[in-house]
Design a protein around this motif. Structure first.
Motif, PDB file in Angstrom:
ATOM      1  N   TYR A 196       0.687  -1.258   0.123  1.00  0.00           N
ATOM      2  CA  TYR A 196       0.052   0.037   0.088  1.00  0.00           C
ATOM      3  C   TYR A 196       0.837   1.284   0.178  1.00  0.00           C
ATOM      4  O   TYR A 196       1.716   1.442   0.835  1.00  0.00           O
ATOM      5  CB  TYR A 196      -0.731   0.115   1.119  1.00  0.00           C
ATOM      6  CG  TYR A 196      -1.922  -1.012   1.175  1.00  0.00           C
ATOM      7  CD1 TYR A 196      -3.076  -0.765   0.630  1.00  0.00           C
ATOM      8  CD2 TYR A 196      -1.925  -2.178   1.918  1.00  0.00           C
ATOM      9  CE1 TYR A 196      -4.442  -1.618   0.483  1.00  0.00           C
ATOM     10  CE2 TYR A 196      -2.854  -3.385   1.782  1.00  0.00           C
ATOM     11  CZ  TYR A 196      -3.920  -2.990   1.209  1.00  0.00           C
ATOM     12  OH  TYR A 196      -5.060  -3.926   1.229  1.00  0.00           O
ATOM     13  N   PRO A 197       0.662   2.309  -0.999  1.00  0.00           N
ATOM     14  CA  PRO A 197       1.446   3.350  -1.021  1.00  0.00           C
ATOM     15  C   PRO A 197       0.774   4.319   0.269  1.00  0.00           C
ATOM     16  O   PRO A 197      -0.157   4.019   0.901  1.00  0.00           O
ATOM     17  CB  PRO A 197       1.181   3.881  -2.353  1.00  0.00           C
ATOM     18  CG  PRO A 197      -0.152   3.493  -2.736  1.00  0.00           C
ATOM     19  CD  PRO A 197      -0.189   1.931  -2.084  1.00  0.00           C
ATOM     20  N   ALA A 198       1.676   5.407   0.694  1.00  0.00           N
ATOM     21  CA  ALA A 198       1.217   6.141   1.653  1.00  0.00           C
ATOM     22  C   ALA A 198      -0.108   6.622   1.608  1.00  0.00           C
ATOM     23  O   ALA A 198      -0.678   6.961   2.611  1.00  0.00           O
ATOM     24  CB  ALA A 198       2.160   7.513   1.759  1.00  0.00           C
ATOM     25  N   PRO A 248       4.588   7.719   4.461  1.00  0.00           N
ATOM     26  CA  PRO A 248       4.857   9.091   3.672  1.00  0.00           C
ATOM     27  C   PRO A 248       6.057   9.826   4.088  1.00  0.00           C
ATOM     28  O   PRO A 248       6.491   9.606   5.445  1.00  0.00           O
ATOM     29  CB  PRO A 248       3.677   9.909   4.121  1.00  0.00           C
ATOM     30  CG  PRO A 248       3.185   9.716   5.410  1.00  0.00           C
ATOM     31  CD  PRO A 248       3.468   8.105   5.401  1.00  0.00           C
ATOM     32  N   SER A 249       6.962  10.603   3.133  1.00  0.00           N
ATOM     33  CA  SER A 249       8.203  10.939   3.587  1.00  0.00           C
ATOM     34  C   SER A 249       8.175  12.449   3.311  1.00  0.00           C
ATOM     35  O   SER A 249       9.250  13.213   3.530  1.00  0.00           O
ATOM     36  CB  SER A 249       9.239  10.120   2.404  1.00  0.00           C
ATOM     37  OG  SER A 249       8.777  10.401   1.191  1.00  0.00           O
ATOM     38  N   LEU A 279      -1.907  12.005   0.816  1.00  0.00           N
ATOM     39  CA  LEU A 279      -3.247  12.290   0.587  1.00  0.00           C
ATOM     40  C   LEU A 279      -3.643  11.409  -0.822  1.00  0.00           C
ATOM     41  O   LEU A 279      -2.762  11.276  -1.789  1.00  0.00           O
ATOM     42  CB  LEU A 279      -3.453  13.815   0.304  1.00  0.00           C
ATOM     43  CG  LEU A 279      -3.179  14.638   1.397  1.00  0.00           C
ATOM     44  CD1 LEU A 279      -3.001  16.056   1.233  1.00  0.00           C
ATOM     45  CD2 LEU A 279      -4.512  14.485   2.473  1.00  0.00           C
ATOM     46  N   HIS A 280      -4.527  11.122  -0.980  1.00  0.00           N
ATOM     47  CA  HIS A 280      -5.366  10.690  -2.473  1.00  0.00           C
ATOM     48  C   HIS A 280      -5.356  11.734  -3.408  1.00  0.00           C
ATOM     49  O   HIS A 280      -5.566  12.748  -2.921  1.00  0.00           O
ATOM     50  CB  HIS A 280      -6.646  10.077  -2.180  1.00  0.00           C
ATOM     51  CG  HIS A 280      -6.580   8.875  -1.252  1.00  0.00           C
ATOM     52  ND1 HIS A 280      -6.414   7.612  -1.816  1.00  0.00           N
ATOM     53  CD2 HIS A 280      -7.145   8.603  -0.079  1.00  0.00           C
ATOM     54  CE1 HIS A 280      -6.600   6.711  -0.976  1.00  0.00           C
ATOM     55  NE2 HIS A 280      -7.117   7.227   0.358  1.00  0.00           N
TER      56      HIS A 280
END
Length: 315
Positions: A11-13, A93-94, A100-101
């Motif tokens: 899953y991405p951030a 998240p970096s 955010l989508h």
């Protein structure tokens, strides 16, 4: 255990919140446990876990939204659910805005309206086509069981209004607000030549009116229960869009209302009203369909499109 449940789901951030919400409930964890060895229907899950079917359905939808569960229609048109993976990998998240989508969606069951104006003839049924309260009795629209509604209707003028949370934080903006619903007119029984003017208002601002040409009952709805013997079977999927330049239904401009006119605030709900107005030329009521009725497997959907960091303190 099937092969599809062996792999790691990455899953991405931007998806972390979806997954966290889906995993935050004890019942949803129990559903995942129960589906760990084999696929099961909604009714089988309800019986195994000792929970009402509508509750299982709502929680399955959350797991589906997070892509932790997938579903397909089995025999007797019943939903069969399976887990999609056994392990997940979350990418944290970096940098600002990475979590955010680009598209945020809020799904609202049709029975979760906050206020309404209903006159007979009217009614509501659940996903099995069983009446909620008494038909043609507006008091039914205030019963707690209304949350299980899969089809609601009223003749003439009236409205139902929903309060949506604003998921977009301060300092972030978006380019378009969309609203989708499956609707049609409301005639006694059904009538394929029965136009009704159905309007959408967001924070009391007009977002456009569409004339639906019929109360559709000439065939069975793709998702409509076989137990439902009412005339109305399905509707049209309508999408309203509010942009910086105006409001549209599909690609047709319908209103001067812009995003700025909506005066959206992070800490205030977004009020969405579906209405047949008293002054409408075709004042012929409406039917509103939920995820388990009609042709489209979805509830009401409010979407925030192309979300991005704006550098401002509000939206």
């Amino acid at each position: 255990m099937s092969e599809m449940t062996e792999f790691v789901q990455r899953y991405p951030a931007a998806r972390i919140i979806d997954v966290a919400k889906a995993l935050s409930g004890d019942l949803r964890l129990r559903i995942l446990e129960t589906l760990g060895e084999r696929s099961m229907s909604i009714s089988q899950l309800a019986e195994t876990l000792g929970v009402a079917q509508p509750t299982i359905t709502i929680n399955i939808q959350m797991l589906e939204h997070a892509q932790l569960v997938s579903s397909m229609l089995g025999a007797n048109r019943e939903k069969i659910c399976s887990v999609t993976c056994r392990s997940i990998l979350l990418e944290l998240p970096s940098k600002r805005g990475e979590g955010l989508h680009k598209l945020e969606e809020i799904h609202m069951p049709i029975g979760m309206y906050s206020r309404c104006s209903i006159e007979p003839y009217c009614g509501m049924v659940n996903r099995e086509g069983v009446y909620i309260g008494c038909v043609d009795d507006p008091r039914a629209f205030y019963m707690p069981e209304r949350t299980e509604t899969s089809l609601l209707w009223f003749g003439g003028a009236g409205f139902v209004e929903y309060y949506f949370a604003n998921p977009v934080p301060p300092g972030v903006s978006f380019s378009e607000l969309r609203f989708q619903s499956e609707v049609c007119a409301e005639a006694p029984g059904f009538d394929m030549n029965w136009p009704s003017d159905i309007s959408l208002f967001i924070n009391d601002c007009p977002a456009g009116m569409i004339t639906i040409d019929a109360d559709y009952g000439d065939r069975k709805g793709k998702l409509t229960s076989s137990k439902w013997n009412g005339g109305t079977q399905y509707g049209k999927l309508v999408e309203w869009r509010v942009t910086d330049s105006g409001s549209y239904i599909g690609e047709e401009r319908k209103s001067e209302t812009t995003l700025l006119d909506l005066d959206l605030k992070f800490n205030q709900p977004i009020r969405v009203r579906i209405e047949v107005s008293e002054d409408a030329q075709n004042r012929n009521g409406l039917n509103l369909f939920g995820a388990s009725f009609g042709d489209y497997p979805q509830d009401l959907i409010l979407s925030f499109v192309q979300i991005h960091e704006s550098g401002e303190e509000g939206n």
